[in-house]
Design an enzyme around this catalytic site. Structure first.
Site, PDB file in Angstrom:
ATOM      1  N   HIS A  69      63.767  15.122 -12.485  1.00  0.00           N
ATOM      2  CA  HIS A  69      64.144  15.496 -11.041  1.00  0.00           C
ATOM      3  C   HIS A  69      63.099  16.034 -10.528  1.00  0.00           C
ATOM      4  O   HIS A  69      63.112  16.027  -9.352  1.00  0.00           O
ATOM      5  CB  HIS A  69      65.435  16.072 -11.143  1.00  0.00           C
ATOM      6  CG  HIS A  69      66.760  15.385 -11.352  1.00  0.00           C
ATOM      7  ND1 HIS A  69      67.890  15.258 -10.455  1.00  0.00           N
ATOM      8  CD2 HIS A  69      66.919  14.166 -12.107  1.00  0.00           C
ATOM      9  CE1 HIS A  69      68.502  14.320 -10.917  1.00  0.00           C
ATOM     10  NE2 HIS A  69      67.940  13.641 -11.919  1.00  0.00           N
ATOM     11  N   SER A 114      62.281   9.484 -10.425  1.00  0.00           N
ATOM     12  CA  SER A 114      62.035   8.099 -11.175  1.00  0.00           C
ATOM     13  C   SER A 114      60.680   7.455 -10.812  1.00  0.00           C
ATOM     14  O   SER A 114      60.203   7.373  -9.833  1.00  0.00           O
ATOM     15  CB  SER A 114      63.283   7.077 -10.983  1.00  0.00           C
ATOM     16  OG  SER A 114      64.212   7.739 -11.392  1.00  0.00           O
ATOM     17  N   LYS A 169      75.650   1.181 -10.067  1.00  0.00           N
ATOM     18  CA  LYS A 169      74.703   0.310 -10.674  1.00  0.00           C
ATOM     19  C   LYS A 169      74.674   0.947 -12.265  1.00  0.00           C
ATOM     20  O   LYS A 169      75.026  -0.113 -13.084  1.00  0.00           O
ATOM     21  CB  LYS A 169      73.371   0.264 -10.252  1.00  0.00           C
ATOM     22  CG  LYS A 169      72.325  -0.802 -10.771  1.00  0.00           C
ATOM     23  CD  LYS A 169      71.076  -0.838 -10.263  1.00  0.00           C
ATOM     24  CE  LYS A 169      70.240  -2.062 -10.854  1.00  0.00           C
ATOM     25  NZ  LYS A 169      68.931  -2.126 -10.374  1.00  0.00           N
ATOM     26  N   ASP A 170      74.703   2.101 -12.330  1.00  0.00           N
ATOM     27  CA  ASP A 170      74.932   2.599 -13.782  1.00  0.00           C
ATOM     28  C   ASP A 170      76.219   2.262 -14.137  1.00  0.00           C
ATOM     29  O   ASP A 170      76.357   1.976 -15.594  1.00  0.00           O
ATOM     30  CB  ASP A 170      74.869   4.187 -13.698  1.00  0.00           C
ATOM     31  CG  ASP A 170      73.401   4.439 -13.718  1.00  0.00           C
ATOM     32  OD1 ASP A 170      72.492   3.747 -14.046  1.00  0.00           O
ATOM     33  OD2 ASP A 170      72.947   5.808 -13.519  1.00  0.00           O
ATOM     34  N   GLU A 185      68.271   2.239 -42.731  1.00  0.00           N
ATOM     35  CA  GLU A 185      68.940   1.673 -41.495  1.00  0.00           C
ATOM     36  C   GLU A 185      67.800   1.011 -41.016  1.00  0.00           C
ATOM     37  O   GLU A 185      66.581   1.325 -40.514  1.00  0.00           O
ATOM     38  CB  GLU A 185      69.616   3.073 -40.678  1.00  0.00           C
ATOM     39  CG  GLU A 185      70.659   3.534 -41.466  1.00  0.00           C
ATOM     40  CD  GLU A 185      71.885   2.750 -41.534  1.00  0.00           C
ATOM     41  OE1 GLU A 185      72.765   2.504 -40.758  1.00  0.00           O
ATOM     42  OE2 GLU A 185      71.841   1.632 -42.448  1.00  0.00           O
TER      43      GLU A 185
END
Lengths: 219, 406
Positions: B208, B212, B235-236, B279
């Site tokens: 923040h 972005s 959108k998320d 894994e």
């Protein structure tokens, strides 16, 4: 178990390689219907139980599976209903007789590479070696005798019967390894349908909110 | 009533300020692709792991005599225990899948570049924490693969200079992986997720501060930023819904694909499984470990292969902004790297043979070369692109940068 569906997927690609250069397993479909599972339960309770236990399967859960109370009573003898399915032969005696303690079968359907196919192939894998001895092509040095008698079965009809038996046994052990799998799948269908509807609605909503931005020049 | 309560709070805590500045009006580039969804998805996966993990902890018993049985108790007797367990075991893989995509997006678009170095490094820290948490969690079911995986990996610390032996004993709490190892891994597996939550906060504060990045790699003009709400909230949410469909398909229909068969056999220190495989999410790094013949070298190479991401802001020397968008050589290198990762993953999964050893060796070299050649390639590419002529937006960006210097 369901690996065949996912082979194209990267994730399972990684985990199933170990099989690559080992003995070919037989990939006959293993039934999942209740009738087969019940027939398999009888085989396991009457044949395999002389040597093997199923420590995570209680006799009580056989009632839930739909086996008659009288039948379960015969199988469990004087053991209480909430007792695990124990082997008839004491583990120490079995170890003395075979040189190894017969392993617990509760998770056997998922405890070998190849899962149920391993199990079926193993039960069907007995044959007669060069010197007349019984061998198993899946697990050459196994100390378990050919309990289903496949190595001595010569005619096709007999082999067919044994194969059907082995499939039933495998079906039951597959149930025993994950008794909640049925609930899981039936719940899963509703969950996925719900999520798909939600996805479509959210997609439309997103389009609606973004329509002004989407109409702008691309950056 | 609501208003006055809010006012009362706001005098004492910046609640409205926070919601407005960091959630609702938070300016976000309007051109983010769906690849930008994976950050918030990682947050969701973290929360799901925490919640399912805490409920599992109510039924799990961290004792070598009962651990394996308690997992079966959860699977069979606890109401919806199978759901908790499969969500958690699938969730671990999902977490890595999401994080790897999130990292791949960062690399592809050059989002690690100035001024986002600290954002990238806090992410690197999160990756290490996640790896440690997953590794310790994998011991808890106390199956064969749990046991031998932990034995092999803790044994690597023998390569520590001078104190090798002591470090291994210190990690295991015993000379061998045993009850002491299980209880300490359990304690730490419970603790680490909360440290991860803290580290995520730091990651978000850094985000923040710098905001972005976007596919162009050039900061947008204010008019091209849009408020986070409603645009990115919706959108998320759409991303979450799609994710949940895929995740549920695994949880409800093929939850066992991600569980090694050998882990359905209780741990047995007397019997080594035929092949010990970690894994899937550790396979590329495991392949690098095995590609170096001696232990210390292998451990160093493996450690470096995870940590080298942190050097990216310095290795990428181009003045052309962003990642692959305007830079064909960088894009090419990215896909080489991706393909190389898959090859390494394959090599890590199969038993070592003469052939796979060679493939592993070459793939390891390519892995490091993609990083080490980047300074040179990015400079060459820059010179070539400038000579060939740049899109106006990039031209303008370079001009602004040049002006700033004067």
């Amino acid at each position: 178990m369901n690996k065949r569906f996912l082979l194209p997927l990267l994730l399972s690609l990684f985990s199933s390689f170990a099989l690559a250069n080992e003995i070919e397993l037989e990939h006959d479909p293993i039934p999942t219907d209740r009738a087969s599972v019940l027939r398999g339960a009888e085989q396991v309770a009457t044949v395999c139980s002389s040597c093997h236990g199923l420590k995570y399967v209680q006799y009580r859960s056989l009632l839930d599976l739909g086996i008659a109370k009288e039948t379960v009573d015969v199988w469990r003898g004087d053991k209480p209903l909430n007792s695990a399915m124990k082997p008839q032969m004491a583990p120490d005696d079995a170890a003395a007789a075979f040189g190894v303690t017969p392993p617990d079968l509760s998770l056997m359907a998922v405890a070998r590479e190849g899962g149920v196919h391993y199990l079926y192939s193993y039960l069907m894998g007995y044959g007669v070696g060069a010197n007349g001895e019984t061998t198993n092509r899946i697990f050459t040095v196994t100390k378990m005798p050919d309990v289903l008698g496949i190595s001595a079965a010569s005619d096709a009809k007999q082999r067919e019967e044994i194969s059907a038996k082995a499939k039933d046994i495998t079906a039951f052990l597959n149930w025993a390894a994950d008794p909640r799998a049925g609930d899981r799948r039936s719940l899963g269908i509703y969950v996925i349908i719900y999520l798909l509807i939600m996805t479509i609605l959210l997609f439309l909503w997103k389009k609606q909110i973004w329509r002004k931005i989407d109409a702008m020049e691309k950056l | 009533m609501f208003k006055s309560t809010l006012a009362w709070i706001d005098q004492r805590f910046p609640l409205t300020h926070f919601i407005k500045n960091d959630l609702a009006d938070y300016p976000t580039p309007r051109n983010l692709s769906y690849w930008w969804n994976f950050g918030s998805l990682a947050g969701l996966v973290l929360v799901m792991q925490l919640v399912t993990g805490i409920f599992l902890a109510m039924h799990y018993k961290p004792d070598i005599a009962t651990a394996f049985d308690s997992i079966q108790h959860i699977m069979r007797d606890v109401n919806y225990g199978w759901l908790l367990r499969y969500m958690h075991s699938t969730g671990a893989s999902a977490f890595f899948a999401v994080i790897y995509i999130h990292m791949a997006r960062t690399l592809y678009h050059g989002s690690y570049r100035a001024p986002r170095e600290l954002l990238w490094w806090t992410g690197q820290g999160l990756l290490l924490l996640l790896m440690a948490t997953a590794f310790m969690g994998y011991l808890l079911p106390w199956g064969q693969m749990s046991y031998w995986g932990a034995a092999v990996i803790t044994n690597l610390f023998r390569a520590t200079p001078f104190f090798g032996e002591q470090v291994v004993v210190w990690l295991r709490g015993d000379f061998q992986v045993g009850d002491a190892t299980l209880t300490r891994f359990y304690a730490l597996h419970f603790l680490f997720p909360f440290i991860i939550v803290g580290a995520v906060m730091i990651h978000l504060i850094a985000l923040h501060t710098v905001k972005s990045s976007n596919p162009r790699g050039i900061e947008l003009k204010p008019k091209d930023n849009i408020p986070f709400h409603p645009y990115y909230t919706i959108k998320d949410m759409l991303g979450v819904a799609v994710y949940l469909v895929v995740f549920s398909a695994f949880v409800f229909f093929v939850p066992n694909t991600l569980i090694e068969a050998a882990n359905n056999i209780p741990a047995n220190p007397m019997q080594t499984p035929a092949h010990i495989v970690p894994e899937w999410y550790f396979l590329p790094f495991y392949a690098i470990l095995r590609s170096v013949p001696d232990l210390a070298g292998g451990v160093a190479a493996m450690g470096l292969s995870v940590l080298i991401f942190a050097a990216m802001p310095y290795l990428d020397r181009s003045r052309i902004p962003g990642g692959a968008r305007y830079r064909p050589a960088y894009r090419f290198l990215f896909f080489i790297f991706l393909a190389d990762m898959l090859v390494l993953g394959y090599v890590g999964a199969v038993p070592v043979t003469a052939d796979t050893a060679i493939v592993g060796r070459v793939a390891t070299e390519i892995y490091f070369l993609t990083f080490l050649l980047l300074p040179w390639i990015s400079k060459k590419e820059e010179a070539y692109l400038i000579k060939r002529g740049l899109p106006p937006a990039v031209e303008e960006f370079l001009q602004n940068n040049a002006n700033k210097k004067h």
